[in-house]
Every structure is written in structure tokens, then in C-alpha cells.
Design an enzyme around this catalytic site. Structure first.
Site, mmCIF file in Angstrom:
data_model
loop_
_atom_site.group_PDB
_atom_site.id
_atom_site.type_symbol
_atom_site.label_atom_id
_atom_site.label_comp_id
_atom_site.label_asym_id
_atom_site.label_seq_id
_atom_site.Cartn_x
_atom_site.Cartn_y
_atom_site.Cartn_z
ATOM 1 C CG HIS A 282 -3.074 11.128 0.693
ATOM 2 N ND1 HIS A 282 -1.833 11.738 0.705
ATOM 3 C CD2 HIS A 282 -3.013 10.134 1.607
ATOM 4 C CE1 HIS A 282 -1.061 11.123 1.584
ATOM 5 N NE2 HIS A 282 -1.749 10.149 2.150
ATOM 6 C CG ASP A 357 -2.537 6.283 2.374
ATOM 7 O OD1 ASP A 357 -3.435 6.546 1.562
ATOM 8 O OD2 ASP A 357 -1.388 6.755 2.282
ATOM 9 C CD GLU A 358 0.268 8.800 5.049
ATOM 10 O OE1 GLU A 358 1.428 8.543 5.459
ATOM 11 O OE2 GLU A 358 0.034 9.479 4.036
ATOM 12 C CB THR A 359 -8.102 8.625 7.125
ATOM 13 O OG1 THR A 359 -7.928 7.531 8.042
ATOM 14 C CG2 THR A 359 -8.235 8.063 5.729
#
Length: 764
Positions: A282, A357-359
């Protein structure tokens, strides 16, 4: 389902609490309904205690002289919350102390409130043993024209005073500075303590909305009322780092002095402001600039970018952007420089939420060889360990989102022992218990993190939210979670009004403090009961009208079709996403997610909501009207905007049904009707342009949100649709879809779709 409810009613017939959602008249009069509901309430016989003139006395142990200071935060909180005619006195450390003159029961016409900090050196009393369960535990006794609130700690005394204020509100006090005189409360004894030690709310301030300082302060006041003790502000690029103005310019970013002001304001109200700064994925708002690209994992960018920006030239989905930091020494040094400045603005927090998160692009660039050799989870954990090492020199512990680590259970034993996993899931049946059991088994500290279900909906998904938060709190209680953090995201342009998110804050306050609900309640009954309490105690809506409106809007997601969508509402998709010809977003299926009958029912509900709001607006549109912590006049105007949005969406959906267009392509609507709807979309955009700045800071993403509405307006008026991507990029689109789905699913969960969260919820 009816059989289960009936059986539950039979089992609960002898209980004093609510039975099948129906109270007897006696229960209505005698059992106070508060937010959060206290752990234990014992009712005494006798007439109610009537306030005829109030004196509040603060007693403290001999060594706690600081409490006898008018500048202490406890004194200021009591003074601020009490009516102007309340006499506030210090009583020393004993009723017989010379300072205690006026704090005795000698005068019959006096209503006395004694606030007592107990001496921890004398804590062997069995009667007060439960007050040792938490610094926030307290005991409130109302008898003989005297209310005594006792705790070993001032935090507990503060929580107990909030309960007393709610008792007065239940008795007719309007929560303002007006007198308590004339109100009456039952004789009772409350012994209370929190279920979970940390009870928090997270506000997303990185997706177009950064609230004004006045709004933030109103939210803090509101959270203090319901015993929330933690607040996080989610930032990707909206903290104004001194040497990085290129990143946050024109975003409405909060600077260090403003955040410090909020941290002090929250601390005064026994709430901890915790930093929340993305530090791995992000990071596109940083990495898209040339001076930061060298820090990127994959400089050319990737289609596997988490985004909901699907349609217009301003939106980043039209270009590939680098997304995650490279897990290397340069990134560690960069983060160290950010943390050094960030922590100055958060003096009371020992933790920081670092995201992680969400890498999705990890292993696509600089770390490709390391990931191929060691595995993605190994590279991820190594970088986490390095960042945790940086935090140690600041005496901070890392919180991080749990979606990546939950895919590699074998790696849990390697987690730094000071770190805290933030386990999120946003559907009613998210598998919190399954994951919490794993975390406890491996000795991992964790929070449960449900959501407000307000984003990508405009009107909310209220029943899903209530069951989601209750599910999380139950798992947290069963497996010794460190706390609960309810998340309020701003995906899709952060269009939901603040009031739509507030029931989620209330649910977090209720269930993280006490989950001892009457199990004969249906899901709908629990939802309606909770929203009613939020309306009264949070929004200052004694009439219950706003609560009814929130129930109407928050039920639309179930009404419009025979099947709901996960993580969002069909009415949001119809208007904002379905006009875009891409496989990523066209999930609303006519006849399934929307039906003629469902949309017609929705329009009737919206008409009712509009009439209710119009009537309420007049009450608050007068000088001197008590607006409450969130400015009720503004909140009603925002809700009216939401009603207009959802009405337009329902009308568009009906046009798609007339066309028989299963994908609801707005460009196919007949031109004359399309132009009419386009004018309504224009009015919607213009109204938002007026009310948005009253709540949100200038430059905080309003143009981006308005452009989404302008695009809808253009498609409706001209009949020309937009293609975000060419047909040859379908694979990238599907990758984007998987990124979206991962927010509410776990590919590694061995129990399958049922464990990941169903779309329908039943009885509790």
C-alpha cells in the site's frame, strides 16, 4: 430458524433479560439498557432516587493528592460532563476529613454522588474482588439518595461516571449542560469490568476523507461515552512528514502538531491514539514519485495493485504503479526516518500498526531470487524482524495485519514475541475462532478486527456488521485476544456518511466490553436493539428516529436481491462500478443481486427514510438545538444525501431490469430516461460538493470522489461507456479481482467457503 427461536425462548423464559426481543412492562421500567451493557446489575426494592439538587464529591487515598487538582484530567472530565448546577467538591481521603464538608448525607434534600478511588493497599475485600480484574473496573451503587462509584483506579471511576450519565439519560436527561433536577434513577448496584482490555476504532484517513479536527474531537468524545479506549488513524500518505511534502501535498494530511493535539485530547478522555502507518504494501502514493521509486519492490508497477479506482483518468488503475517497498536495508533506513518523526506525535502509545498486509507484488522484483530460494513467507518474516528491530530503539511494539501470516501457519513460531497480529475479517461468518485458536496455540498476541460494513455501501450492511463484530468479540474472549479493533475503511471514494459507520463503533463498544446477550434474540432483533442504543447514547437521538433511518438504510443490502454480495452492497456497485466495462467490477447480476420486487421495496423504504429525516432536520435547524458530538444537523444532511444516492441507484437498477441486461450497463438505458437519471446524478454530485467540506479537510480527496459521480453522470447523459482496460489485459483484471476477494477470504483456510464467511446470516 423459527423452531430454534422458539426453543431458545422456552429455555430463557425464566430469565430477567429480554425474551425473544419482547420486554414485559416491568422489565422496561426496571432493567436499564446501557451502552455497553454492564456485566452485573442488581436491582433493589424501593422508589427511584429523584434528583433535587446535586453535589459530586471526589474521594481519594491519602497518597493520591493529584486528584485534588482542578487541572487533573479526571476532574476536568467530571466537570465537563456534568450540568452547570452540579456542585463539585473534593472530599479528601475520608468522609470525616475536613475537606468533606458538604459531602455527607446529612441534608435530606441533597442528591449526593461520591466518586471514590479505593486504596490498593486495602484490596483484600472479597466484596470488591472483581474491581481488580481491570483498571477500568468499577462498582456503582445507588441507594438512599446517594450514588457511590468506587474503583481502585481513576480509569475505572471515569468509566463508572459514564455509566451514571447514561442512567440519567435513560431517565430523561438530554445529555447537555441542562440540570439533572427532576430526573430519577432506580435503586441498584452495578459491578462492571471489560471483557477485553483494548477496545478500539480505526478510521481510514487515506482514501479521500481526512476529517476536520473538530470532527475528530467529536468522534473522540463519542467514543469516550461508550468506553472505547483506543483510536487508530490509518495512514498511507496522509501524515505530513516534514521532508516528504511531495507525497502528502493537497491530500488534507495531518501534521505532527495536529496529531499531537488529538493525542492529548484523546488522552484527556482515557483514549490512546495509536499510530497506524503502512510500511510495506500500500505504498503506491510514495513509490509513484521518482525520488522514492528506488525503494520499490517492482519499479515498473503491477496489475496486482490493490485499488478500487476503476474508471477515470484521475484514477491510478489506468497506470501501473509500484506498490510495495523492497524488503531491503534501504527500506529499513527509510522507515526508521519516518518513525523517528511519527512517534513525536503519539506520546502515549507503546504500539504502532505497521500494516504489512496485502503485499501482492512481493517476489516480483528485487526480492524475486530470495523468494524463489527461501519462500515468500521467509522473506516477509525477515523484513518484519528488521522493522521490529528498528522499533525497539523507540520502545515501540509492532502491530501488523494478519492476512499474510495466516497463509503460513508454520511461520507463527518465528514471530517476534513483542509483535501483535491484527486478525481481520469483514463478513458475519469470518473464521475468527479458527484463527484465534491457532494464534493462542502458538503463543502469539493478537487482536480481532471486524469492520463497520459501511464502505462500498453508502447505507451500510448493519446486520452483517453486528454479527461480524459479535463473532470477533466471542472469538477474542474464548482465546484471550489482546483486544478488538473495529475498522472503518474508505474504499470506493469514502462516500458513506459518518453516521452510517457509527453503529459499528457502538457494536465494538458493546461486544468488546460484554457479550452476555440473551441468546433468544434473532440476528435482526440484536441489530435493532443495538442501533437503538447507539441512536440514544451516541447520537443524542432520544426520539429514536435516526436509529430507525439507520436500520432502514442498513437493511437495503439484504432487500434488493435474493443474494447479497460480500464486502459491499449491490446498490453501490450499480451506480459506481457497473458502468465500467471490465470483468473486475461487474458482479451485480440482475435477477440475483437485484430483483424488481427487491428494488421496489427498497424505494419504499428510502421514501420512508427521507420523510423521517426531513422531519428531524427541522428540529435541529434552530439556534440552540443540542447537536451532540457529531453535529446532528450535519449528520442528517449527510444521511439525506445517502438516501438520494441509494434512490438513484435503485432507479437505475430498475431500468436494467426493464432492459433485461444481466450486467446492468448504464449506457444501454434509453436516452430520454438516461438523461433524466443523469440530471439526478449531477444533483447528487453538487450536493456532495457542498456538504463534504463541513466534515472533511480541504484537499482530502473530494475531487477524486466527485469524479466518480461525474463519470456516472456522463454515462447516463451521453450513453457512452468507458473501458478501463483493453481486452488483452483480462489477466491483470482477474489478478485485481483476487486482490479484492482476499480482503474477505483466506485461501489457506482448510474449512472452505463456509469457514471464510457466508453471505447469509441467521440466528445468533
Amino acid at each position: 430458524m423459527q423452531g430454534l427461536v422458539a426453543a431458545s425462548c422456552m429455555r430463557a423464559a425464566a430469565m430477567l433479560m429480554l425474551v425473544c426481543g419482547i420486554m414485559s412492562e416491568e422489565a422496561v421500567r426496571s432493567v436499564p439498557s446501557l451502552l455497553p451493557q454492564p456485566q452485573s446489575i442488581k436491582l433493589f426494592d424501593g422508589p427511584p432516587l429523584k434528583v433535587v439538587g446535586s453535589t459530586v464529591c471526589i474521594f481519594r487515598p491519602e497518597e493520591a493528592e493529584s486528584l485534588e487538582d482542578t487541572s487533573s484530567r479526571f476532574y476536568k472530565n467530571v466537570k465537563r460532563a456534568s450540568p452547570r448546577d452540579v456542585e463539585l467538591l473534593f472530599g479528601g481521603h475520608d468522609v470525616k476529613h475536613p475537606l468533606a464538608t458538604g459531602c455527607s448525607r446529612d441534608e435530606e434534600d441533597k442528591f449526593l454522588i461520591q466518586l471514590k478511588i479505593l486504596d490498593v493497599r486495602k484490596r483484600k475485600s472479597k466484596a470488591l474482588a472483581k474491581l481488580l480484574l481491570s483498571h477500568e473496573s468499577y462498582k456503582l451503587t445507588a441507594r438512599n439518595n446517594t450514588v457511590v462509584i468506587a474503583s481502585y483506579y481513576e480509569e475505572g471511576l471515569f468509566r463508572g461516571y459514564q455509566t451514571l450519565l447514561q442512567l440519567f439519560e435513560s431517565a430523561g436527561w438530554d445529555g447537555s449542560s441542562k440540570s439533572w433536577i427532576g430526573t430519577a434513577i432506580d435503586q441498584l448496584e452495578i459491578t462492571d469490568w471489560p471483557l477485553l482490555a483494548n477496545r478500539g476504532v480505526m478510521l481510514d484517513i487515506s482514501r479521500n476523507r481526512v476529517h476536520t479536527l473538530e470532527t475528530f474531537m467529536g468522534i473522540i468524545d463519542m467514543l469516550a461515552r461508550v468506553k472505547i479506549n483506543q483510536l487508530q488513524l490509518y495512514t498511507e500518505h496522509t501524515f505530513a512528514f516534514e521532508n516528504h511534502s511531495r507525497v502528502w501535498k493537497d491530500t488534507g494530511a495531518l501534521n505532527g502538531s495536529e496529531v499531537l493535539l488529538l493525542a492529548e485530547y484523546a488522552h484527556e478522555r482515557y483514549i490512546k491514539l495509536v499510530p497506524n502507518q503502512q510500511s510495506f504494501g500500500h505504498m503506491q502514493h510514495w513509490l509513484k514519485h521518482d525520488e522514492y521509486k528506488h525503494l520499490a519492490e517492482h519499479e515498473p508497477g503491477s496489475d496486482r495493485l490493490w485499488t478500487f479506482e476503476f474508471c477515470c483518468s484521475l484514477f491510478s488503475d489506468r497506470e501501473k504503479l509500484p506498490y510495495s517497498l523492497a524488503p531491503d536495508a534501504n527500506s529499513v533506513q527509510f522507515l526508521d526516518s519516518l518513525y523517528g518523526e511519527l512517534f513525536k506525535a503519539f506520546p502515549y502509545s507503546e504500539n504502532i500498526n505497521i500494516g504489512f498486509d496485502e503485499t501482492y507484488d512481493l517476489g516480483m522484483g528485487k526480492s524475486r531470487q530470495a523468494v524463489a530460494r527461501q519462500g515468500q513467507h521467509h522473506v516477509y518474516l525477515e523484513f518484519l524482524e528488521e522493522v521490529v528491530g528498528v522499533l525497539k530503539k523507540y520502545n515501540k511494539s509492532a502491530m501488523f495485519w494478519g492476512d499474510i501470516i495466516a497463509e503460513h501457519w508454520q511461520a507463527l513460531s518465528r514471530l517476534p514475541n513483542t509483535s501483535i497480529v491484527m486478525d481481520w475479517g469483514y463478513e458475519a461468518r469470518a473464521p475468527f475462532r479458527f484463527r484465534a485458536a491457532r494464534f493462542q496455540q502458538h503463543g502469539v498476541k493478537f487482536y480481532v478486527c471486524p469492520g463497520t460494513s459501511s464502505w462500498l455501501s453508502v447505507g451500510g450492511r448493519t446486520e452483517n456488521m453486528v454479527l461480524n463484530v459479535l463473532n470477533a468479540a466471542t472469538a477474542g474472549s474464548m482465546y484471550s485476544a489482546e483486544g478488538l479493533l473495529v475498522t472503518d475503511w474508505g474504499d470506493g471514494g469514502h462516500m458513506q456518511p459518518l453516521a452510517v459507520s457509527v453503529p459499528g463503533y457502538g457494536a465494538a463498544a458493546e461486544f468488546s466490553w460484554n457479550i452476555n446477550l440473551e441468546r433468544s434474540f434473532s440476528a435482526e432483533g440484536v441489530t435493532e436493539h443495538l442501533v437503538g442504543k447507539v441512536s440514544r447514547f451516541v447520537l443524542n437521538d432520544r426520539s429514536g428516529v435516526i436509529g430507525k433511518v439507520l436500520m432502514l438504510l442498513g437493511s437495503l443490502y439484504k432487500v434488493v436481491g435474493s443474494q447479497t454480495l460480500a464486502n459491499r452492497s449491490a446498490l453501490f456497485d450499480i451506480l459506481i462500478l457497473s458502468n465500467v466495462r471490465t470483468t473486475v467490477v461487474n458482479h451485480v447480476i440482475v435477477g440475483l443481486h437485484i430483483t424488481r420486487h427487491g428494488l421496489q421495496q427498497a424505494l419504499r423504504m428510502l421514501k420512508e427514510a427521507s420523510a423521517l429525516l426531513t422531519g428531524e432536520l427541522a428540529k435541529y435547524d434552530v439556534e440552540g438545538a443540542e447537536q451532540g458530538p457529531l453535529n446532528m444537523h450535519l449528520s442528517i444532511r449527510e444521511l439525506m444525501w445517502a438516501v438520494n444516492f441509494l434512490t438513484l441507484s435503485s432507479q437505475v437498477g430498475l431500468e436494467c431490469i426493464e432492459l433485461g441486461d444481466a450486467r446492468c450497463d448504464l449506457s444501454k438505458i434509453p436516452r430520454a430516461r438516461g438523461e433524466q437519471l443523469g440530471v439526478e446524478a449531477q444533483r447528487l454530485r453538487e450536493r456532495l460538493q457542498v456538504i463534504w467540506p463541513a466534515r472533511s479537510r480541504e484537499g482530502a480527496g473530494l475531487d477524486d470522489t466527485l469524479l466518480r459521480l461525474q463519470h456516472v453522470e456522463g454515462v447516463l447523459k451521453t450513453g457512452k461507456s468507458s473501458r478501463v482496460r483493453g481486452d488483452g489485459q483480462t489477466g491483470g483484471q482477474k489478478a485485481g479481482l483476487f486482490s479484492f476477494l482476499s480482503r474477505f477470504m483466506r485461501k489457506s483456510d482448510p474449512r472452505g467457503d463456509e469457514a471464510r464467511g457466508g453471505e447469509r446470516s441467521g440466528e445468533l
